[in-house]
Structure formats: structure tokens, C-alpha cells
Design a protein around this motif. Structure first.
Motif, PDB file in Angstrom:
ATOM      1  N   ASP A 145      41.265  47.504  33.194  1.00 11.82           N
ATOM      2  CA  ASP A 145      41.855  46.657  34.229  1.00 11.82           C
ATOM      3  C   ASP A 145      41.107  45.332  34.274  1.00 11.82           C
ATOM      4  O   ASP A 145      39.884  45.311  34.430  1.00 11.82           O
ATOM      5  CB  ASP A 145      41.786  47.364  35.581  1.00 11.82           C
ATOM      6  CG  ASP A 145      42.514  46.574  36.664  1.00 11.82           C
ATOM      7  OD1 ASP A 145      43.718  46.339  36.508  1.00 11.82           O
ATOM      8  OD2 ASP A 145      41.861  46.185  37.654  1.00 11.82           O
ATOM      9  N   VAL A 146      41.844  44.254  34.139  1.00 10.78           N
ATOM     10  CA  VAL A 146      41.243  42.917  34.204  1.00 10.78           C
ATOM     11  C   VAL A 146      41.169  42.497  35.673  1.00 10.78           C
ATOM     12  O   VAL A 146      42.188  42.489  36.369  1.00 10.78           O
ATOM     13  CB  VAL A 146      42.070  41.896  33.406  1.00 10.78           C
ATOM     14  CG1 VAL A 146      41.432  40.519  33.471  1.00 10.78           C
ATOM     15  CG2 VAL A 146      42.193  42.349  31.957  1.00 10.78           C
ATOM     16  N   PRO A 147      39.982  42.181  36.192  1.00  7.05           N
ATOM     17  CA  PRO A 147      39.867  41.797  37.605  1.00  7.05           C
ATOM     18  C   PRO A 147      40.740  40.597  37.945  1.00  7.05           C
ATOM     19  O   PRO A 147      41.114  39.799  37.082  1.00  7.05           O
ATOM     20  CB  PRO A 147      38.365  41.464  37.756  1.00  7.05           C
ATOM     21  CG  PRO A 147      37.699  42.177  36.631  1.00  7.05           C
ATOM     22  CD  PRO A 147      38.688  42.190  35.500  1.00  7.05           C
ATOM     23  N   THR A 148      41.085  40.488  39.217  1.00  9.51           N
ATOM     24  CA  THR A 148      41.940  39.391  39.675  1.00  9.51           C
ATOM     25  C   THR A 148      41.279  38.047  39.387  1.00  9.51           C
ATOM     26  O   THR A 148      40.105  37.830  39.703  1.00  9.51           O
ATOM     27  CB  THR A 148      42.215  39.531  41.175  1.00  9.51           C
ATOM     28  OG1 THR A 148      42.841  40.795  41.423  1.00  9.51           O
ATOM     29  CG2 THR A 148      43.137  38.418  41.654  1.00  9.51           C
ATOM     30  N   GLN A 149      42.056  37.154  38.792  1.00  6.95           N
ATOM     31  CA  GLN A 149      41.560  35.837  38.410  1.00  6.95           C
ATOM     32  C   GLN A 149      42.293  34.749  39.194  1.00  6.95           C
ATOM     33  O   GLN A 149      43.497  34.831  39.419  1.00  6.95           O
ATOM     34  CB  GLN A 149      41.767  35.602  36.908  1.00  6.95           C
ATOM     35  CG  GLN A 149      41.122  36.646  36.012  1.00  6.95           C
ATOM     36  CD  GLN A 149      39.622  36.646  36.103  1.00  6.95           C
ATOM     37  OE1 GLN A 149      38.990  35.594  35.991  1.00  6.95           O
ATOM     38  NE2 GLN A 149      39.040  37.810  36.307  1.00  6.95           N
ATOM     39  N   ARG A 188      46.761  33.973  42.120  1.00 10.63           N
ATOM     40  CA  ARG A 188      45.805  35.029  41.776  1.00 10.63           C
ATOM     41  C   ARG A 188      46.525  36.039  40.889  1.00 10.63           C
ATOM     42  O   ARG A 188      47.562  36.590  41.282  1.00 10.63           O
ATOM     43  CB  ARG A 188      45.250  35.700  43.034  1.00 10.63           C
ATOM     44  CG  ARG A 188      44.421  34.742  43.894  1.00 10.63           C
ATOM     45  CD  ARG A 188      44.015  35.390  45.215  1.00 10.63           C
ATOM     46  NE  ARG A 188      43.207  36.576  45.010  1.00 10.63           N
ATOM     47  CZ  ARG A 188      41.899  36.586  44.805  1.00 10.63           C
ATOM     48  NH1 ARG A 188      41.240  35.430  44.782  1.00 10.63           N
ATOM     49  NH2 ARG A 188      41.236  37.697  44.626  1.00 10.63           N
ATOM     50  N   ASN A 229      46.212  39.381  38.051  1.00 16.29           N
ATOM     51  CA  ASN A 229      45.449  40.447  37.412  1.00 16.29           C
ATOM     52  C   ASN A 229      46.316  41.107  36.351  1.00 16.29           C
ATOM     53  O   ASN A 229      47.549  40.992  36.373  1.00 16.29           O
ATOM     54  CB  ASN A 229      44.927  41.469  38.418  1.00 16.29           C
ATOM     55  CG  ASN A 229      46.056  42.206  39.108  1.00 16.29           C
ATOM     56  OD1 ASN A 229      47.207  41.769  39.085  1.00 16.29           O
ATOM     57  ND2 ASN A 229      45.754  43.305  39.739  1.00 16.29           N
ATOM     58  N   SER A 271      36.181  42.835  27.944  1.00 13.77           N
ATOM     59  CA  SER A 271      36.549  42.549  29.331  1.00 13.77           C
ATOM     60  C   SER A 271      36.366  41.070  29.657  1.00 13.77           C
ATOM     61  O   SER A 271      37.255  40.431  30.236  1.00 13.77           O
ATOM     62  CB  SER A 271      35.709  43.404  30.278  1.00 13.77           C
ATOM     63  OG  SER A 271      35.982  43.074  31.622  1.00 13.77           O
ATOM     64  N   GLN A 289      39.360  38.156  30.499  1.00 15.74           N
ATOM     65  CA  GLN A 289      39.402  37.344  31.715  1.00 15.74           C
ATOM     66  C   GLN A 289      39.543  35.861  31.390  1.00 15.74           C
ATOM     67  O   GLN A 289      40.366  35.156  31.985  1.00 15.74           O
ATOM     68  CB  GLN A 289      38.139  37.590  32.540  1.00 15.74           C
ATOM     69  CG  GLN A 289      38.010  39.008  33.070  1.00 15.74           C
ATOM     70  CD  GLN A 289      36.716  39.228  33.827  1.00 15.74           C
ATOM     71  OE1 GLN A 289      36.248  38.363  34.558  1.00 15.74           O
ATOM     72  NE2 GLN A 289      36.115  40.396  33.648  1.00 15.74           N
ATOM     73  N   LYS A 323      50.090  42.377  35.753  1.00 18.33           N
ATOM     74  CA  LYS A 323      50.568  43.264  36.811  1.00 18.33           C
ATOM     75  C   LYS A 323      51.070  42.497  38.030  1.00 18.33           C
ATOM     76  O   LYS A 323      52.175  42.729  38.513  1.00 18.33           O
ATOM     77  CB  LYS A 323      49.446  44.221  37.235  1.00 18.33           C
ATOM     78  CG  LYS A 323      49.013  45.182  36.134  1.00 18.33           C
ATOM     79  CD  LYS A 323      48.217  46.341  36.712  1.00 18.33           C
ATOM     80  CE  LYS A 323      46.918  45.862  37.330  1.00 18.33           C
ATOM     81  NZ  LYS A 323      46.085  47.001  37.796  1.00 18.33           N
TER      82      LYS A 323
END
Length: 258
Positions: A73-77, A88, A90, A115, A119, A166
Motif C-alpha cells: 500500500d502506497v501511503p497517501t500523497q 490527496r 493513494n 515503497s 511514492q 485507489k
């Protein structure tokens, strides 16, 4: 003599235990989805597995590598689009190790490296597109991000198979602006449809007028039919306009009388 014999027996027992433990530690079992990267005196030797393998203690060291697909899972950017809209985003990426040697030797921690690369690539790619493209062309963006990640991680022995964006979250101000834009677009379409209907109706009315004008009695029959429809509503008072053209014949006959 007895203490010496006793000490010798203990030494032999300890030595036997160490030899057995050493022999047991030489055998490693790797599952079907695992590979072992073997180093001989610190230098790369070979990749072994799956199944039963032998690793010589002290001389050789083994690093296990999992070849199964990793779901990360790529953190929210926070991304600023090309039309200066802050969003925002992700995502989730799917990748697996296809070359265990490269994954261990060429990068310190391939999970962390993948990861971080995901990002930065997500921010870079989405920053080149407008907000409408982010919302409408996710498949294209997923393909672009996947291709970039797959190319850059090839030197690490990693294959990126898929990337999925997502969520694209907007702030409340932008949501209201988009709602107003959508409402204005629907209003525009309604006006265009209404104008097109009026144009078609006017063309049909002109055609109907031409046909009615070709026969003088046709307009009278039409008025009588309309009067019949109004009378069917059972109103107490009916106001019905009567064209003067229909009275010309009657008035003309009265003028001719002496």
C-alpha cells in the motif's frame, strides 16, 4: 585414573554433540516460493532452492528471499495537479522478486526501496496531469506508473506487475466547485435540448400550416376538433377564438342580401 577417564568421556560427549549439531545445521529446507542466496566467505556463490540444501556453517551464509507477489500500500500523497489543484492520492502496487541475486546484492532493502520509489513516481506522474484526467483516465495513469516502476526496479531483480490508484480525495471547496460545474453543464445540455426541440417543433408547425392552408375547410375541421377536446373537459365556460377568415363567407353573404 577414574577422574581422567570421566573427563575424557565428557569431552567426547560434548564433541559428539557439537559435531551432530553442526551436521544438522548444515541442512536447510527452502519452500517452493523461497530461494537462498549463498555467500562463500563474504562473496556471492550461488542461488539455491527450493527443497533441501546444504550450507556449510561459518564458511557459507544464506539469505532467504521470498518470490511471492507482494501487495504494498502506497501511503497517501499530497499532489498538485498541472491545473494547480491540490489532491490527496493513494495507491497499491503488486510486485515480486524474479532475480534473488539482484534483490539482495544490488539494493540494501528492496521492500523499502520499492515503497519510496512508488511514492515519488506517483507524485511525479500525477503532477503532470490535470484533475479531470486523474478522475477520468485512471487506467492510463496506472499503466504509466507501472511502466516507470517496472523499468527502474529491473536492476533490483523486481517485476512490478500492476499499479492501482485507489482514491483521489479533494477538499470541500473543490468538491463544491466541481458540483457547480456539473450543475452548469447539465443546465447547458437542458437548454440545448430544449432549443433543439423548439426548432423541430417549429419546422413541423410550418409544414402543418402549409398543408392546412392548401385546403380552406381543413382549418375549420381542426378548430372543430379542438373545440370537441375542450368540451370534453366539462368546463362551465369555454372561450374559443374564432378567426375572422371563417366568417368572411357568412358576412359576405349578409352584405349581398338586399
Amino acid at each position: 585414573m577414574e577422574p581422567i577417564v570421566s573427563n575424557g568421556s565428557v569431552f567426547i560427549g560434548v564433541l559428539t554433540f557439537l559435531v551432530v549439531a553442526l551436521l544438522v545445521s548444515m541442512f536447510k529446507i527452502l519452500r517452493e516460493y523461497e530461494r537462498g542466496v549463498i555467500f562463500l566467505l563474504g562473496r556471492f556463490y550461488m542461488v539455491k532452492g527450493p527443497g533441501l540444501i546444504i550450507v556449510i556453517p561459518i564458511v557459507q551464509q544464506m539469505v532467504r528471499v521470498d518470490l511471492r507477489t507482494v501487495v504494498m500500500d502506497v501511503p497517501t500523497q499530497d499532489v498538485i495537479s498541472r491545473d494547480n489543484v491540490s489532491v490527496r492520492v493513494n495507491a497499491v502496487i503488486y510486485f515480486r522478486v524474479i532475480d534473488a541475486q539482484k534483490a539482495i546484492i544490488n539494493v540494501e532493502d528492496y521492500l523499502q526501496a520499492t515503497s519510496q520509489l512508488a511514492q515519488t513516481t506517483l507524485r511525479s506522474v500525477l503532477g503532470q496531469h490535470e484533475l479531470d484526467e486523474m478522475l477520468a483516465n485512471r487506467e492510463m495513469l496506472n499503466t504509466d506508473i507501472q511502466a516507470i516502476l517496472d523499468t527502474r526496479t529491473d536492476g533490483w531483480g523486481i517485476k512490478v506487475s500492476n499499479v492501482e490508484i485507489k482514491h483521489v480525495d479533494l477538499n470541500e471547496t473543490m468538491i463544491r466547485a466541481i458540483a457547480r460545474q456539473a450543475e452548469a453543464e447539465r443546465t447547458r445540455r437542458a437548454k440545448v435540448i430544449h432549443a433543439s426541440g423548439e426548432m423541430e417543433a417549429s419546422a413541423k408547425l410550418v409544414e402543418a400550416a402549409e398543408k392546412l392552408s392548401s385546403e380552406p375547410n381543413a382549418i375549420l375541421l381542426r378548430y372543430l376538433q379542438t373545440l370537441t377536446e375542450i368540451a370534453g373537459e366539462k368546463n362551465s365556460t369555454i372561450l374559443f377564438p374564432l378567426p375572422m377568415d371563417l366568417l368572411k363567407g357568412v358576412l359576405g353573404d349578409q352584405d349581398k342580401k338586399p
